[in-house]
Design an enzyme around this catalytic site. Structure first.
Site, PDB file in Angstrom:
ATOM      1  N   SER A   1       8.941  14.971  13.141  1.00  0.00           N
ATOM      2  CA  SER A   1       7.446  15.328  13.363  1.00  0.00           C
ATOM      3  C   SER A   1       7.723  16.675  12.956  1.00  0.00           C
ATOM      4  O   SER A   1       6.505  17.402  12.898  1.00  0.00           O
ATOM      5  CB  SER A   1       7.040  15.288  15.037  1.00  0.00           C
ATOM      6  OG  SER A   1       7.157  13.778  15.174  1.00  0.00           O
TER       7      SER A   1
ATOM      8  N   GLU B   1       3.674   9.216   8.524  1.00  0.00           N
ATOM      9  CA  GLU B   1       2.580  10.180   8.135  1.00  0.00           C
ATOM     10  C   GLU B   1       1.856  10.968   9.374  1.00  0.00           C
ATOM     11  O   GLU B   1       0.972  11.338   9.338  1.00  0.00           O
ATOM     12  CB  GLU B   1       1.435   9.581   7.266  1.00  0.00           C
ATOM     13  CG  GLU B   1       1.873   8.817   5.812  1.00  0.00           C
ATOM     14  CD  GLU B   1       2.319   9.824   4.945  1.00  0.00           C
ATOM     15  OE1 GLU B   1       2.092  11.246   5.035  1.00  0.00           O
ATOM     16  OE2 GLU B   1       2.686   9.618   3.898  1.00  0.00           O
TER      17      GLU B   1
ATOM     18  N   LEU C   1       0.614  15.639   1.947  1.00  0.00           N
ATOM     19  CA  LEU C   1       0.424  14.918   2.918  1.00  0.00           C
ATOM     20  C   LEU C   1      -1.053  14.369   3.326  1.00  0.00           C
ATOM     21  O   LEU C   1      -1.384  13.337   3.701  1.00  0.00           O
ATOM     22  CB  LEU C   1       1.092  15.294   4.297  1.00  0.00           C
ATOM     23  CG  LEU C   1       2.667  15.284   4.429  1.00  0.00           C
ATOM     24  CD1 LEU C   1       3.128  15.696   5.530  1.00  0.00           C
ATOM     25  CD2 LEU C   1       3.224  13.865   3.901  1.00  0.00           C
TER      26      LEU C   1
ATOM     27  N   THR D   1      10.620   5.693   1.951  1.00  0.00           N
ATOM     28  CA  THR D   1       9.750   4.729   1.223  1.00  0.00           C
ATOM     29  C   THR D   1      10.040   4.704  -0.323  1.00  0.00           C
ATOM     30  O   THR D   1      10.078   5.641  -0.741  1.00  0.00           O
ATOM     31  CB  THR D   1       8.147   4.715   1.468  1.00  0.00           C
ATOM     32  OG1 THR D   1       7.905   4.898   2.833  1.00  0.00           O
ATOM     33  CG2 THR D   1       7.395   3.609   0.934  1.00  0.00           C
TER      34      THR D   1
ATOM     35  N   ARG E   1       0.861  -1.128   0.026  1.00  0.00           N
ATOM     36  CA  ARG E   1       0.014   0.042  -0.168  1.00  0.00           C
ATOM     37  C   ARG E   1       0.865   1.159  -0.141  1.00  0.00           C
ATOM     38  O   ARG E   1       0.647   2.311  -0.765  1.00  0.00           O
ATOM     39  CB  ARG E   1      -1.039  -0.010   1.161  1.00  0.00           C
ATOM     40  CG  ARG E   1      -1.919   1.141   1.114  1.00  0.00           C
ATOM     41  CD  ARG E   1      -1.993   2.067   1.628  1.00  0.00           C
ATOM     42  NE  ARG E   1      -1.237   2.132   3.017  1.00  0.00           N
ATOM     43  CZ  ARG E   1      -0.265   3.101   3.382  1.00  0.00           C
ATOM     44  NH1 ARG E   1      -0.037   4.097   2.624  1.00  0.00           N
ATOM     45  NH2 ARG E   1       0.481   2.848   4.550  1.00  0.00           N
TER      46      ARG E   1
ATOM     47  N   PHE F   1       1.985  22.431  20.178  1.00  0.00           N
ATOM     48  CA  PHE F   1       3.311  21.679  19.338  1.00  0.00           C
ATOM     49  C   PHE F   1       4.467  22.112  20.299  1.00  0.00           C
ATOM     50  O   PHE F   1       5.404  21.244  20.282  1.00  0.00           O
ATOM     51  CB  PHE F   1       3.441  21.960  18.108  1.00  0.00           C
ATOM     52  CG  PHE F   1       2.457  21.397  17.004  1.00  0.00           C
ATOM     53  CD1 PHE F   1       2.351  20.231  16.577  1.00  0.00           C
ATOM     54  CD2 PHE F   1       1.131  21.951  17.043  1.00  0.00           C
ATOM     55  CE1 PHE F   1       1.784  19.595  15.796  1.00  0.00           C
ATOM     56  CE2 PHE F   1       0.150  21.250  16.254  1.00  0.00           C
ATOM     57  CZ  PHE F   1       0.624  20.229  15.474  1.00  0.00           C
TER      58      PHE F   1
HETATM   59  C1  LIG Z   1       8.634   2.872   7.565  1.00  0.00           C
HETATM   60  C2  LIG Z   1       8.736   4.095   7.560  1.00  0.00           C
HETATM   61  C3  LIG Z   1       8.426   4.786   6.402  1.00  0.00           C
HETATM   62  C4  LIG Z   1       8.567   6.177   6.050  1.00  0.00           C
HETATM   63  N1  LIG Z   1       8.325   7.048   4.865  1.00  0.00           N
HETATM   64  C5  LIG Z   1       8.764   8.261   4.881  1.00  0.00           C
HETATM   65  C6  LIG Z   1       8.803   8.658   3.446  1.00  0.00           C
HETATM   66  O1  LIG Z   1       8.559   7.964   2.493  1.00  0.00           O
HETATM   67  N2  LIG Z   1       9.111   9.906   3.334  1.00  0.00           N
HETATM   68  C7  LIG Z   1       9.394  10.711   4.688  1.00  0.00           C
HETATM   69  O2  LIG Z   1       9.701  12.100   4.319  1.00  0.00           O
HETATM   70  N3  LIG Z   1       9.441  10.267   5.689  1.00  0.00           N
HETATM   71  C8  LIG Z   1       8.994   8.903   5.938  1.00  0.00           C
HETATM   72  N4  LIG Z   1       9.026   8.221   7.184  1.00  0.00           N
HETATM   73  C9  LIG Z   1       9.266   9.177   8.256  1.00  0.00           C
HETATM   74  C10 LIG Z   1       8.033   9.538   9.277  1.00  0.00           C
HETATM   75  O3  LIG Z   1       7.117  10.459   8.620  1.00  0.00           O
HETATM   76  C11 LIG Z   1       8.497  10.050  10.452  1.00  0.00           C
HETATM   77  O4  LIG Z   1       9.242   8.828  11.168  1.00  0.00           O
HETATM   78  C12 LIG Z   1       7.632  10.528  11.491  1.00  0.00           C
HETATM   79  O5  LIG Z   1       7.145  11.651  11.058  1.00  0.00           O
HETATM   80  C13 LIG Z   1       8.135  10.939  12.772  1.00  0.00           C
HETATM   81  O6  LIG Z   1       9.381  11.258  12.928  1.00  0.00           O
HETATM   82  P1  LIG Z   1      10.499  10.603  13.863  1.00  0.00           P
HETATM   83  O7  LIG Z   1      10.576   9.364  13.492  1.00  0.00           O
HETATM   84  O8  LIG Z   1      11.809  11.690  13.510  1.00  0.00           O
HETATM   85  O9  LIG Z   1      10.137  10.794  15.074  1.00  0.00           O
HETATM   86  P2  LIG Z   1      10.263  12.191  16.160  1.00  0.00           P
HETATM   87  O10 LIG Z   1       9.706  13.158  15.443  1.00  0.00           O
HETATM   88  O11 LIG Z   1      11.538  12.202  16.684  1.00  0.00           O
HETATM   89  O12 LIG Z   1       9.259  11.728  17.493  1.00  0.00           O
HETATM   90  C14 LIG Z   1       9.608  11.001  18.599  1.00  0.00           C
HETATM   91  C15 LIG Z   1       8.331  10.932  19.678  1.00  0.00           C
HETATM   92  O13 LIG Z   1       8.028  12.180  19.774  1.00  0.00           O
HETATM   93  C16 LIG Z   1       6.826  12.236  19.758  1.00  0.00           C
HETATM   94  N5  LIG Z   1       6.661  13.832  19.700  1.00  0.00           N
HETATM   95  C17 LIG Z   1       6.993  14.631  18.686  1.00  0.00           C
HETATM   96  N6  LIG Z   1       6.764  16.042  18.885  1.00  0.00           N
HETATM   97  C18 LIG Z   1       6.036  16.063  20.062  1.00  0.00           C
HETATM   98  C19 LIG Z   1       5.273  17.071  20.624  1.00  0.00           C
HETATM   99  N7  LIG Z   1       5.174  18.319  20.175  1.00  0.00           N
HETATM  100  N8  LIG Z   1       4.498  16.586  21.672  1.00  0.00           N
HETATM  101  C20 LIG Z   1       4.223  15.210  22.009  1.00  0.00           C
HETATM  102  N9  LIG Z   1       5.109  14.370  21.538  1.00  0.00           N
HETATM  103  C21 LIG Z   1       5.860  14.698  20.541  1.00  0.00           C
HETATM  104  C22 LIG Z   1       6.291  11.878  18.755  1.00  0.00           C
HETATM  105  O14 LIG Z   1       5.022  11.539  18.542  1.00  0.00           O
HETATM  106  C23 LIG Z   1       7.166  10.471  18.703  1.00  0.00           C
HETATM  107  O15 LIG Z   1       6.220   9.609  19.674  1.00  0.00           O
HETATM  108  C24 LIG Z   1       8.695   7.119   7.163  1.00  0.00           C
HETATM  109  C25 LIG Z   1       8.832   6.421   8.672  1.00  0.00           C
HETATM  110  C26 LIG Z   1       8.896   5.004   8.973  1.00  0.00           C
HETATM  111  C27 LIG Z   1       9.055   4.465   9.981  1.00  0.00           C
END
Ligand SMILES: Cc1cc2nc3c(=O)[nH]c(=O)nc-3n(C[C@H](O)[C@H](O)[C@H](O)COP(=O)(O)OP(=O)(O)OC[C@H]3O[C@@H](n4cnc5c(N)ncnc54)[C@H](O)[C@@H]3O)c2cc1C
Length: 402
Positions: A156, A381, A257, A182, A108, A401
């Site tokens: 994020s 996402e 998005l 991805t 998907r 945020f």
């Molecule tokens: C399998 C997979 C495929 C993906 N594919 C793509 C892709 O094709 N293109 C792309 O650009 N990205 C992609 N991503 C990235 C994905 O969008 C990010 O992993 C996601 O946005 C979270 O970012 P991070 O992993 O850096 O976590 P972080 O942003 O570091 O977050 C860590 C934790 O902190 C929490 N957090 C963050 N901010 C806050 C806040 N203000 N208040 C409370 N809690 C908070 C989050 O909820 C999370 O639990 C993919 C990720 C995965 C795992």
């Protein structure tokens, strides 16, 4: 010891899954075109995709042979009018995501990224030359795209991104990195978001560009069929004409998005339905203490809870598709669907795994695969926390945020 329940689980599961869960007759809200398109994809999923997925999950590979078939079926370019694409409604796009998600979230994801995160922005923000160059090739499945937004230090909060392009004569020099991308290692073109003079812009980077490297992220326990990659750009010389002229700022990122998040919500619903059907069929057949597992009240309560949540998610998703088709959907409504459907799909997958007993951990029964994949789906996402903050801000008018 061999047990009759272990005979051809894939075939048995596939046969059962074809009788879908539709407690509130959501099917009745679909028109003939929507049902026809969905049925075509459903057949493709059952006959051509399902038999491959458990093996590819084991080996951590994507079934590349499905790409030309998906192209033949007109699955690439659903948001695009012209350029060799057959535009379809958002409802149809959601139904396709649901069917593919019922099979495998990695499958998907390949479809969603190609459609919503690469073809759509090229169509919406690209120059005529970019559209003519890429969209027909992508529609034919000859070019796969990826979407580079997230960075090692900015997930994020993508507005803090560090990837930058600096103008040098008639080209740009691109430096930085993108992670968790991805399709990264199978893509012929990467749509990369980078800052130019502190403004977020989208740049098309061809895979063969010197200084561009895509490395597969290994040893994942989730999204195993999806080629997730780290992209590195070191002094990549990008021709000026590879900049998407209409993509400017975070607003453009978010518009892509929106469609992708709706796709994730629909895909998670598909995964939930798949898990429920496996559990229901199993519970009716499996006898414990001399009676079918399904005859126990505790098990019935679990099955009811699963169908209750599937039904709510179906109604939410169906209505959201209609709102999108009328251009009336708000981003916070899409956040609500993503948050709800993924959260409930995870609970449903866990309950299904429990009902299956020990067999629940076998790839052949598919549930553990969905359960592992949904862990990634809950993060990508936008995490559950981020979508909660989006809805909270919409309700109160106050950003929480930071
Ligand atoms: C399998 C997979 C495929 C993906 N594919 C793509 C892709 O094709 N293109 C792309 O650009 N990205 C992609 N991503 C990235 C994905 O969008 C990010 O992993 C996601 O946005 C979270 O970012 P991070 O992993 O850096 O976590 P972080 O942003 O570091 O977050 C860590 C934790 O902190 C929490 N957090 C963050 N901010 C806050 C806040 N203000 N208040 C409370 N809690 C908070 C989050 O909820 C999370 O639990 C993919 C990720 C995965 C795992």
């Amino acid at each position: 010891m061999h047990h009759p329940l272990d005979e051809g689980p894939s075939e048995r599961v596939n046969k059962g899954v074809r009788e879908m869960v539709d407690y509130f007759q959501v099917e009745g809200f679909l028109n003939e075109e929507e049902k026809g398109f969905r049925n075509k994809v459903r057949k493709f999923v059952d006959e051509e995709c399902m038999p491959l997925m458990a093996t590819h999950f084991d080996s951590g590979t994507f079934p590349m042979e499905l790409i030309p078939r998906m192209a033949e079926m007109g699955l690439f370019g659903l948001h695009v009018d012209g350029y060799g694409c057959t535009q379809a409604s958002h409802t149809i796009y959601g139904l396709v995501c649901q069917e593919l998600g019922r099979c495998d979230s990695g499958l998907r994801a390949m479809f969603s990224v190609q459609n919503s995160l690469v073809m759509y922005p090229i169509y919406a923000f690209g120059s005529e030359e970019q559209k003519v160059r890429w969209l027909p090739e992508m529609a034919r499945g000859r070019a796969i795209g990826c979407f580079g937004l997230s960075e090692p230090d900015f997930g994020s909060n993508p507005s803090g991104m560090e990837t930058r392009a600096v103008k040098q004569g008639d080209h740009y020099l691109l430096n930085g990195s993108k992670t968790w991308i991805t399709n990264g290692s199978i893509a012929r073109v990467a749509l990369v978001w980078a800052k130019i003079d502190d403004e977020i812009r989208a740049i098309l980077v061809e895979a063969r560009t010197p200084g561009f490297q895509a490395t597969l992220i290994q040893r994942k326990f989730s999204y195993r069929t999806s080629p997730t990659s780290l992209l590195i750009f070191e002094d990549c010389k990008i021709p000026e004409e590879n900049l998407l002229p209409g993509a400017r700022g975070l607003k453009s990122v978010l518009s892509c998005l929106n469609y992708a998040r709706y796709g994730v919500a629909c895909g998670a619903l598909g995964s939930a339905i798949a898990c429920y059907k496996v559990a229901e069929i199993f519970a009716r057949k499996r006898e414990v203490f001399g009676k079918p597992v399904a005859s126990y009240q505790l098990v019935q309560e679990k099955l009811v809870r699963m169908v209750l949540e599937i039904t709510k998610a179906q109604l939410l998703t169906c209505h959201l598709g209609r709102l999108l088709d009328r251009h009336q959907a708000r981003p916070s409504q899409i956040s609500m669907a993503k948050l709800n459907n993924v959260r409930e799909a995870m609970k449903i997958a866990r309950t299904a795994r429990d009902i299956l007993g020990g067999r629940g951990i076998l790839a052949d029964h598919h549930v553990i695969r969905h359960l592992c994949d949904l862990e990634a789906v809950s993060t990508l996402e936008g995490t559950e926390s981020i979508h909660t903050l989006i809805i909270g801000q919409d309700l109160t008018g106050i950003s929480a945020f930071y």
